[in-house]
Design a protein around this motif. Structure first.
Motif, short mmCIF file in Angstrom:
data_model
loop_
_atom_site.label_atom_id
_atom_site.label_comp_id
_atom_site.label_asym_id
_atom_site.label_seq_id
_atom_site.Cartn_x
_atom_site.Cartn_y
_atom_site.Cartn_z
N VAL A 217 4.60 80.05 -9.03
CA VAL A 217 5.56 79.74 -7.98
C VAL A 217 5.85 78.25 -7.93
O VAL A 217 7.01 77.81 -7.90
CB VAL A 217 5.04 80.22 -6.60
CG1 VAL A 217 5.95 79.70 -5.47
CG2 VAL A 217 4.98 81.73 -6.56
N THR A 218 4.79 77.42 -7.91
CA THR A 218 4.97 75.98 -7.71
C THR A 218 4.83 75.17 -8.98
O THR A 218 5.21 74.00 -9.02
CB THR A 218 3.94 75.48 -6.68
OG1 THR A 218 2.62 75.83 -7.13
CG2 THR A 218 4.19 76.11 -5.33
N ALA A 219 4.26 75.75 -10.04
CA ALA A 219 4.07 75.02 -11.31
C ALA A 219 4.12 76.01 -12.46
O ALA A 219 3.78 77.18 -12.29
CB ALA A 219 2.74 74.28 -11.31
N PRO A 220 4.57 75.56 -13.63
CA PRO A 220 4.63 76.48 -14.78
C PRO A 220 3.25 77.00 -15.15
O PRO A 220 2.24 76.33 -14.94
CB PRO A 220 5.19 75.60 -15.90
CG PRO A 220 5.82 74.44 -15.22
CD PRO A 220 5.04 74.22 -13.97
N ARG A 221 3.19 78.19 -15.69
CA ARG A 221 1.99 78.72 -16.33
C ARG A 221 2.36 79.05 -17.77
O ARG A 221 3.43 79.57 -18.05
CB ARG A 221 1.47 79.98 -15.63
CG ARG A 221 0.91 79.75 -14.24
CD ARG A 221 -0.37 78.93 -14.23
NE ARG A 221 -1.49 79.58 -14.83
CZ ARG A 221 -2.59 79.98 -14.17
NH1 ARG A 221 -2.68 79.77 -12.86
NH2 ARG A 221 -3.59 80.55 -14.79
N SER A 222 1.47 78.74 -18.67
CA SER A 222 1.75 78.87 -20.09
C SER A 222 1.56 80.29 -20.57
O SER A 222 0.60 80.96 -20.19
CB SER A 222 0.84 77.92 -20.87
OG SER A 222 0.91 78.18 -22.24
#
Length: 456
Positions: A217-222
């Protein structure tokens, strides 16, 4: 080679993380890529598919290998996610050449899985593990925290545990399965802790009246094809669901305990994801793409992983899968011209300078043969569950073109350019993806009903 496998005794691995460790890891990788750029000699193999496969097997599962990897230059870094995305059929008996090959594969898979589990025990759940000396490793995330590393570790563990569940004359399979069960017993608590941490990291997100739990939601996940470093992507969240499902299946975590952390049943969690990403009637690549025309807001990696997100026995899921598939099939910009090789997407707006110099732009106008294989496999699953022959011929065309490319370029490619050539940048000379080859053979047999290789 002795048919009785002796697995190495427990070794003390040491893992490092942090800013300084990341700098060291980046330096090691820069040297590796530059060494590959200037020192590796390309060997063009003008062989038939049988000989190419034998060469691939000997290279991928050599007794000298320390970890199951794709190929140069990536052999100098270890990617846990690949065991879900790219290596699901390493122990398929129909892809194994002989008893020696079976022993090598089981031994290498056990060695790889044990190292990854040791990393989890050390609280190093990372996209990439860089060897930094004898039994010393650095965990590094190039873009963001991973969404699919635990999935890859569970997939590798599940594969070795289930090695003896398919008909096989190889003693190595039962020995590997026994070793896998011992690994599960030893590291179950560490895996459970990591899965709960992943579940606790999910956050609610609302869009157009539809609410779902997302990992980014708040930051990318790889996840695989993550070089856009985007948030709110379908494939990263599908990987998290698949991780939970595999953890329950392996007995790592209890469904009731996990659902208490999620605050909803696992089936409801998945339905919310489908409603959120499938609101237009097809699967959007990422939620920011809502206002774009359909072909610009979808990507081939929606097929997710083998035994992953999609349950095509469900009619509503089949409808979403079919709608997304039909958009890809109908759009010429998704194809390498004149072939059934499908590109990851129709464009790559964030193709940065580093991608042109050093690393391939995975998410965009390049083709991953392995994603094409998974696309074909999901098509076959759709037809089996729907009782139709809607996609079988297309799946067969995909596989035939991959065979042609493999023989044309002298091996199973990691990537192809948008023109169907080997993928090259200034520093990246491409990799022949030996370890992905068995998966291709498994899906070929499923599509055509007969093995591709005469010896199998």
């Amino acid at each position: 080679m002795n048919s009785d496998i002796s697995f190495p005794s427990h070794r003390e691995y040491r893992f490092y993380q942090g800013q300084f460790a990341s700098l060291v890891a980046n330096g090691i990788q820069a040297v590796n890529f530059l060494g590959d750029r200037f020192l590796r000699k390309a060997h063009r193999l003008s062989l038939g598919i049988d000989e190419l496969y034998r060469h691939a097997v000997d290279s991928a599962f050599s007794p000298q290998e320390a970890f199951l990897v794709t190929g140069a230059p990536h052999a100098t870094a270890y990617y846990p996610r690949d065991f879900a995305w790219f290596y699901p059929d390493v122990l398929d008996p129909e892809t194994i050449m002989d008893s020696d090959d079976a022993i090598r594969r089981v031994r290498l898979l056990e060695k790889s899985v044990r190292l990854m589990l040791e990393a989890v025990r050390s609280n190093v759940v990372t996209t990439t593990i860089i060897p930094a000396g004898r039994d010393r490793y650095i965990g590094i995330n190039y873009f963001s925290l991973p969404s699919d590393t635990l999935l890859g570790i569970l997939a590798g563990l599940e594969q070795i545990i289930s090695a003896d569940q398919r008909t096989s004359s190889y003693l190595a399979m039962s020995q590997g399965a026994h070793a896998g069960r011992l690994l599960l017993a030893e590291y179950r608590g560490d895996l459970k802790k990591a899965i709960l941490q992943l579940a606790e990291a999910l956050e609610p997100f609302e869009d157009g009246g539809v609410t779902a739990l997302l990992c980014d939601v708040t930051a990318p996940r790889s996840a695989a094809t993550d070089t856009r470093a985007e948030r709110r992507r379908f494939v990263t969240n599908a990987c998290v669901y698949a991780t939970f499902l595999r953890g329950i299946k392996l007995g790592v975590i209890d469904r009731v305990e996990l659902e208490a952390v999620l605050g909803r049943e696992l089936s409801q969690y998945k339905k919310e994801l489908l409603r959120l990403f499938g609101r237009p009637g097809y699967i959007r690549h990422a939620l920011h793409a809502g206002s774009e025309p359909p072909v610009f807001s979808i990507a081939l990696d929606f097929v997710n992983v083998h035994q992953g997100f999609w349950d095509l026995s469900d009619e509503a899921e089949r409808a979403l899968f079919a709608a997304t598939t039909d958009l890809i099939l109908a759009e010429p910009r998704f194809r390498i011209p004149g072939t059934s090789h499908f590109l990851v997407s129709v464009d790559n707006p964030l193709n940065k300078l580093i991608h042109k110099i050093a690393a391939p732009a995975y998410q965009g106008r390049s083709s991953w043969p392995t994603f094409n294989v998974e696309f074909a496999d999901r098509m076959l699953e759709y037809d089996e569950h729907s009782g139709t022959h809607r996609y079988r011929s297309c799946a067969q065309d995909i596989l035939r073109d991959i065979r042609t490319a493999t023989e044309t370029h002298g091996g199973y490619q990691e990537l192809l350019s948008e023109n169907g050539q080997k993928y090259r940048t200034w520093a990246y000379q491409g990799a022949v993806a030996h370890s992905w080859f068995p998966r291709f053979l498994s899906v070929w047999r499923r599509a055509f009903g007969t093995p591709l290789l005469s010896g199998n």
